[in-house]
Design an enzyme around this catalytic site. Structure first.
Site, mmCIF file in Angstrom:
data_model
loop_
_atom_site.group_PDB
_atom_site.id
_atom_site.type_symbol
_atom_site.label_atom_id
_atom_site.label_comp_id
_atom_site.label_asym_id
_atom_site.label_seq_id
_atom_site.Cartn_x
_atom_site.Cartn_y
_atom_site.Cartn_z
ATOM 1 N N GLU A 6 -4.929 -2.453 7.734
ATOM 2 C CA GLU A 6 -5.713 -1.393 7.088
ATOM 3 C C GLU A 6 -7.203 -1.464 7.431
ATOM 4 O O GLU A 6 -8.061 -1.295 6.572
ATOM 5 C CB GLU A 6 -5.533 -1.435 5.560
ATOM 6 C CG GLU A 6 -4.104 -1.229 5.086
ATOM 7 C CD GLU A 6 -3.555 0.152 5.435
ATOM 8 O OE1 GLU A 6 -4.342 1.108 5.482
ATOM 9 O OE2 GLU A 6 -2.332 0.267 5.667
ATOM 10 N N ILE A 7 -7.501 -1.750 8.701
ATOM 11 C CA ILE A 7 -8.916 -1.757 9.102
ATOM 12 C C ILE A 7 -9.214 -0.704 10.178
ATOM 13 O O ILE A 7 -10.290 -0.677 10.741
ATOM 14 C CB ILE A 7 -9.399 -3.152 9.551
ATOM 15 C CG1 ILE A 7 -8.444 -3.806 10.552
ATOM 16 C CG2 ILE A 7 -9.557 -4.069 8.360
ATOM 17 C CD1 ILE A 7 -8.550 -3.288 11.922
ATOM 18 N N LYS A 54 3.106 2.541 19.850
ATOM 19 C CA LYS A 54 3.093 1.680 18.659
ATOM 20 C C LYS A 54 4.511 1.146 18.574
ATOM 21 O O LYS A 54 5.391 1.774 17.972
ATOM 22 C CB LYS A 54 2.712 2.471 17.411
ATOM 23 C CG LYS A 54 2.467 1.568 16.206
ATOM 24 C CD LYS A 54 1.848 2.315 15.050
ATOM 25 C CE LYS A 54 1.606 1.382 13.863
ATOM 26 N NZ LYS A 54 0.607 0.350 14.145
ATOM 27 N N GLY A 93 -0.788 -4.568 11.822
ATOM 28 C CA GLY A 93 -1.532 -5.579 11.084
ATOM 29 C C GLY A 93 -2.514 -6.304 11.979
ATOM 30 O O GLY A 93 -3.172 -5.702 12.815
ATOM 31 N N LEU A 136 -15.845 7.323 7.149
ATOM 32 C CA LEU A 136 -15.494 8.730 7.237
ATOM 33 C C LEU A 136 -14.570 9.099 6.085
ATOM 34 O O LEU A 136 -13.527 8.457 5.892
ATOM 35 C CB LEU A 136 -14.794 9.034 8.574
ATOM 36 C CG LEU A 136 -15.593 8.762 9.851
ATOM 37 C CD1 LEU A 136 -14.688 8.920 11.070
ATOM 38 C CD2 LEU A 136 -16.783 9.700 9.956
#
Length: 226
Positions: A13-14, A38, A120, A208
């Site tokens: 989550e970065i 992905k 992750g 953002l």
């Protein structure tokens, strides 16, 4: 020209997908062909077309020429948990060999810029013996690291960079992504990262409210990659 990179992050989550999509958009604006993979996505929703992951869809939208979803995201897991746990619970086999084969199918398209996005952080397990880091090693991909700017990011970034180097891979660049709008001393943290990380900063992306690949692309510099 055919450049391929593995996109990792200092944590989950970065903003790996935010940055990857921005890089692909910038490449498209420069007239380059793009592709993305992905390999495994945990946290997918059931649709009429099958399981779909928002991050994979964002990457697919920046692929030119277009790529089928199954090529962009070959392994879909419904539970939004660690991939190796989700795979075990959903009876899906995960291995470096399986994911590498899926990536090679996209590499065969020979896009000017191809990005493989991890899940992750750098050392996320795939099974009891292998991690996603080993996929990058198997594919011999240089690494782009996304640093989520928040408290603790310097330690996470330095440890990740050290582990990448220990794997025998090259960190070609990193991106600072402001994930905490209330972070204390962000400029001072950035200055420290610039001094200590052994690779160029490809850009700084501010906080953002709504992510838009066009805006992200304007914050990034593709030059060190191309």
């Amino acid at each position: 020209m055919s450049k391929r990179y593995f996109v990792t992050g200092t944590d989950t989550e970065i903003g790996k997908t935010t940055i990857a999509a921005g890089l692909l958009h910038a490449a498209r604006q420069a007239g380059l062909t793009t592709a993305a993979v992905k390999p495994v996505a945990a946290g997918c929703e059931r649709t009429a077309e099958g399981l779909r992951n928002d991050d994979a869809l964002a990457l697919q939208a920046e692929c030119h020429p277009p790529l089928a979803y199954e090529l962009v995201n070959p392994i879909t897991l419904e539970s939004a948990i660690a991939p190796h746990i989700a795979a075990r619970e959903e009876n899906v086999g995960l291995s470096v060999e399986l994911l590498a084969g899926a990536c090679l199918q996209v590499f065969d398209r020979n896009a000017d810029l191809t990005l493989v996005e991890g899940a992750g952080g750098w050392k996320v397990p795939l099974n009891e013996e292998q991690t996603l880091a080993e996929l990058a090693v198997d594919l011999k991909l240089p690494v782009i690291m996304v640093v989520g700017l928040r408290l603790g990011c310097i330690n996470h970034a330095l440890l990740t960079a050290e582990s990448i180097a220990a794997s025998g891979l090259r960190l070609v660049g990193w991106v600072a992504n402001q994930v905490d709008p209330n972070m204390s001393r962000p400029r001072e943290n950035l200055e420290t990262l610039r001094k200590l990380l052994p690779a160029p900063c490809l850009g700084e992306v501010p906080w953002l409210e709504q992510v838009d690949s066009r805006w992200v692309a304007e914050c990034l510099d593709l030059t060190p990659l191309l």
